[in-house]
Design an enzyme around this catalytic site. Structure first.
Site, PDB file in Angstrom:
ATOM      1  N   CYS A 132      -4.136  -6.944  -2.675  1.00 32.10           N
ATOM      2  CA  CYS A 132      -2.913  -6.340  -2.134  1.00 32.10           C
ATOM      3  C   CYS A 132      -3.029  -5.907  -0.678  1.00 32.10           C
ATOM      4  CB  CYS A 132      -2.520  -5.119  -2.966  1.00 32.10           C
ATOM      5  SG  CYS A 132      -2.359  -5.403  -4.725  1.00 32.10           S
ATOM      6  N   HIS A 193       0.947   0.592   0.776  1.00 28.12           N
ATOM      7  CA  HIS A 193      -0.465   0.308   0.473  1.00 28.12           C
ATOM      8  C   HIS A 193      -1.283  -0.057   1.715  1.00 28.12           C
ATOM      9  CE1 HIS A 193      -3.317  -1.274  -2.930  1.00 28.12           C
ATOM     10  NE2 HIS A 193      -3.708  -0.128  -2.373  1.00 28.12           N
TER      11      HIS A 193
END
Length: 640
Positions: A132, A193
């Site tokens: 990610c 993130h």
């Protein structure tokens, strides 16, 4: 201007779409002053019949002035049309085998399928990383994550705590930052993130608002099982190493000392027992504190710089974020905009609203995927209602492949499908990096087209910038390439002759699509050790790792021709491929040239940058660690 293709000046009305009329051509994308015969389908042009016989230039200065005015207006119109809006959908852990348009017959994704039918489907679209954090850094900057320090040298390749000091460096340039300079309103809704703060909890150096977004509403870290009570934990291995193993050692030590003392073989002072018991109690207290506080301290929603819900509630979460995205579009319908809708789904913990729970044929994973598809459809409907669809560039993809090792604590499969491809999230087999890639821009991108050329999520950066009229940064290497020549059909070949696949910090594989060949070679320098043996993933460790005992190194590299073996089942040898040595030599030379372009940068995912730092911890309610608030229900409509 009265309607499409019609202008009125001093009583003159001229329909540019009228077939057979001779008029001044002024079309989007080019300005010219010549007499042409306008076909019926060219309704976007502006025409003005000239006095006198056809082909003679106007002699009246008033007519010349009028022509210049028309050319100016056409130029303004052309500039506006060449600067589309942008809606970029980014799923989390969605496999290429999940959407219907990529062959799934049982998971319902009508909205994603609609995009594919009305636009272009990329069948060899690649994430720049199978994890990610680095993949999203590459997507936003158009650069391999190793260039920005977003590639870990340890086993932990992503951020796990909101109070970590690492993140996307302020020196990096995102497409949002450059679009903002071009007058675009920009928003990121959903998962970020990529870090929050550097030195203190209010500097927000890594925050979306510091990287070009005018508006942020979402999760600053990521969705984890630990965020949803009863869904298990991602820290099982850490607990084993840091809690259960030390407790076992302490327990055995206490028992051994007690036996030796009872047998009179060793004099053990009472303080020794006290110290060991105190250490065991301390470990247990720290474990309980972690379990109690992790959720509120790391699983919260923010709106801009303020916490809006702590801890995060999953109740109608996708619907709430979708509604906010729709409101952003409505607020900015009259200005160019960029919306990045970054879904928390289908990363675990899986969740879905009551309207979708239990409705799919694939359990909780299918429910979450189908709700995400519904959200895509809602945004497309808003574009239609606002009559913006024809001037909006839409992109849908996933940050990496499906997480095939995901299982619930009850043994249910919580990972998606990577179709025919080997591996998945956290490794560079095709299942980990080949992701859905669907793009739509009606009237510009050919509908129903399928492209099987290597493309990357890094390509969105230069594509978006060129369409918005922004030059590329000249002080850094941009690894992505403009997709529009492929999407328009002007080119049949990808500009990516070579692509480099990193497993965190380590160059894992090289992809080569020679200019004079249909072959797509892929060479692995190392591959992950799947466990148990024969499995399609690293189930014993939950994800695959990138070095040490977790991988097998290959000399010579493991070579595949993906054009003939997309499943990566049959590695080539000097016997099966006559040019085996030459191919590997060319790929090694390309890797060496690429490596020479890398510069030493601070490692944003070093141990010092990923650990929890209490002075960076955000809390909405009080200086204590209770951290309870819910401001999500407040009215958040307003101009941005």
């Amino acid at each position: 201007m009265t309607s499409a293709g019609q202008y009125n000046f001093a009583g003159l009305s001229n329909d540019c779409s009228k077939p057979g009329s001779f008029c001044l051509e002024c079309c989007p994308g080019r300005l010219s002053e010549k007499l042409v015969e306008i076909p019926a389908e060219k309704a976007s042009c502006v025409s003005l019949p000239l006095n006198g016989s056809v082909g003679k230039p106007p002699k009246d200065w008033k007519m010349r002035t009028l022509l210049l005015v028309i050319l100016f207006l056409c130029g303004a119109r052309s500039h506006a049309k060449s600067r589309p809006n942008f809606v970029l959908f980014m799923a989390d852990d969605l496999g290429i085998g999940d959407p219907g348009c990529y062959g799934n017959k049982t998971l319902r994704t009508p909205s994603i399928d609609r995009l594919a039918n009305e636009g272009v489907k990329l069948t060899q679209h690649l994430a720049a990383s199978p994890l990610c954090t680095p993949s999203r850094a590459a997507f936003l900057t158009g650069r391999y994550p190793i260039r920005s320090g977003m590639a870990s040298q340890s086993q932990v390749g992503v951020f796990l705590f909101s109070a970590s000091s690492g993140g996307l460096p302020p020196s990096e340039i995102t497409f949002a930052k450059l679009l903002k300079t071009q007058g675009y309103s920009t928003a990121l809704i959903g998962k970020w993130h990529l870090g929050t703060s550097c030195q203190n909890r209010t500097d927000f150096c890594h925050h979306p608002l510091s990287h070009g977004f005018d508006y942020f509403h979402g999760l600053p870290v990521t969705n984890l099982r630990d965020c949803k009570p009863g869904d298990g934990t991602v820290f099982t291995a850490a607990f084993q190493l840091l809690v259960f193993s030390p407790l076992q050692v302490i327990g055995v030590t206490l028992l051994t000392l007690a036996v030796l003392k009872c047998l009179g073989l060793l004099r053990v002072p009472p303080v020794a027992f006290f110290c060991l018991l105190f250490l065991a109690a301390l470990i247990l207290v720290l474990l309980l504190a972690f379990l109690h506080y992790f959720r509120p301290l790391n699983c919260f929603l923010m709106r801009d710089h303020e916490i809006s819900q702590q801890p995060m509630s999953y109740d109608n979460l996708t619907q709430r974020l979708t509604a906010d995205a729709a409101q952003f579009l409505q607020r900015n319908a009259e200005t160019p905009f960029l919306l990045v809708l970054s879904y928390l789904q289908v990363h675990t913990a899986l969740f879905s609203s009551e309207d979708f729970a239990g409705k799919s044929k694939h359990g909780a994973y299918g429910d979450a995927a189908e709700e995400m598809d519904w959200s895509v459809g809602q945004i497309l409907d808003v574009l239609d209602e606002l009559k913006l669809a024809n001037n909006t560039f839409v992109y849908f993809s996933s940050d990496q492949g499906a997480h095939v090792e995901e299982m619930s604590i009850r043994g249910e499969v919580h990972g998606g499908s990577n179709g025919i491809y080997k591996g998945g999230k956290a490794n560079n087999w095709e299942g980990g990096i080949r992701v859905p890639g669907v793009l739509r821009w009606p009237g510009v991108i050919q509908a129903g087209l399928e492209i099987d050329e290597p493309t990357s999520n890094m390509d969105i950066f230069p594509t978006v910038l060129k369409l918005a009229g922004s030059p590329l940064p000249e002080d850094r290497i941009i690894d992505g390439h403009d997709l529009m020549p492929l999407l328009r059909g002007d080119s049949q070949r990808s500009d990516h002759e070579f692509l480099f696949h990193y497993c965190n910090f380590y160059l894992n594989a090289v992809r080569w699509h020679p200019r004079n060949s249909t072959s797509i070679w892929k060479a692995f320098f190392f591959t992950p050790n799947f466990s148990p043996e024969g499995a399609n993933g690293c189930f014993s460790t939950h994800v695959c790792f990138c070095h040490g005992r977790h991988v097998t190194y290959h000399d010579p590299p493991l070579l595949f021709d993906l054009s003939k073996d997309p499943r990566e089942r049959n590695p080539l040898t000097p016997t099966s491929e006559p040019q085996f040595r030459e191919i590997l030599e060319a790929m090694q030379q390309a890797a060496d040239r690429h490596t020479e372009t890398l510069r030493d940068v601070p490692n944003q995912l070093s141990l010092g940058n990923i650990i929890w730092k209490p002075w960076l911890q955000m809390c909405c309610s009080s200086p204590s660690l209770s951290c309870q608030c819910d401001r999500e229900k407040q009215d958040v409509t307003g101009s941005r």
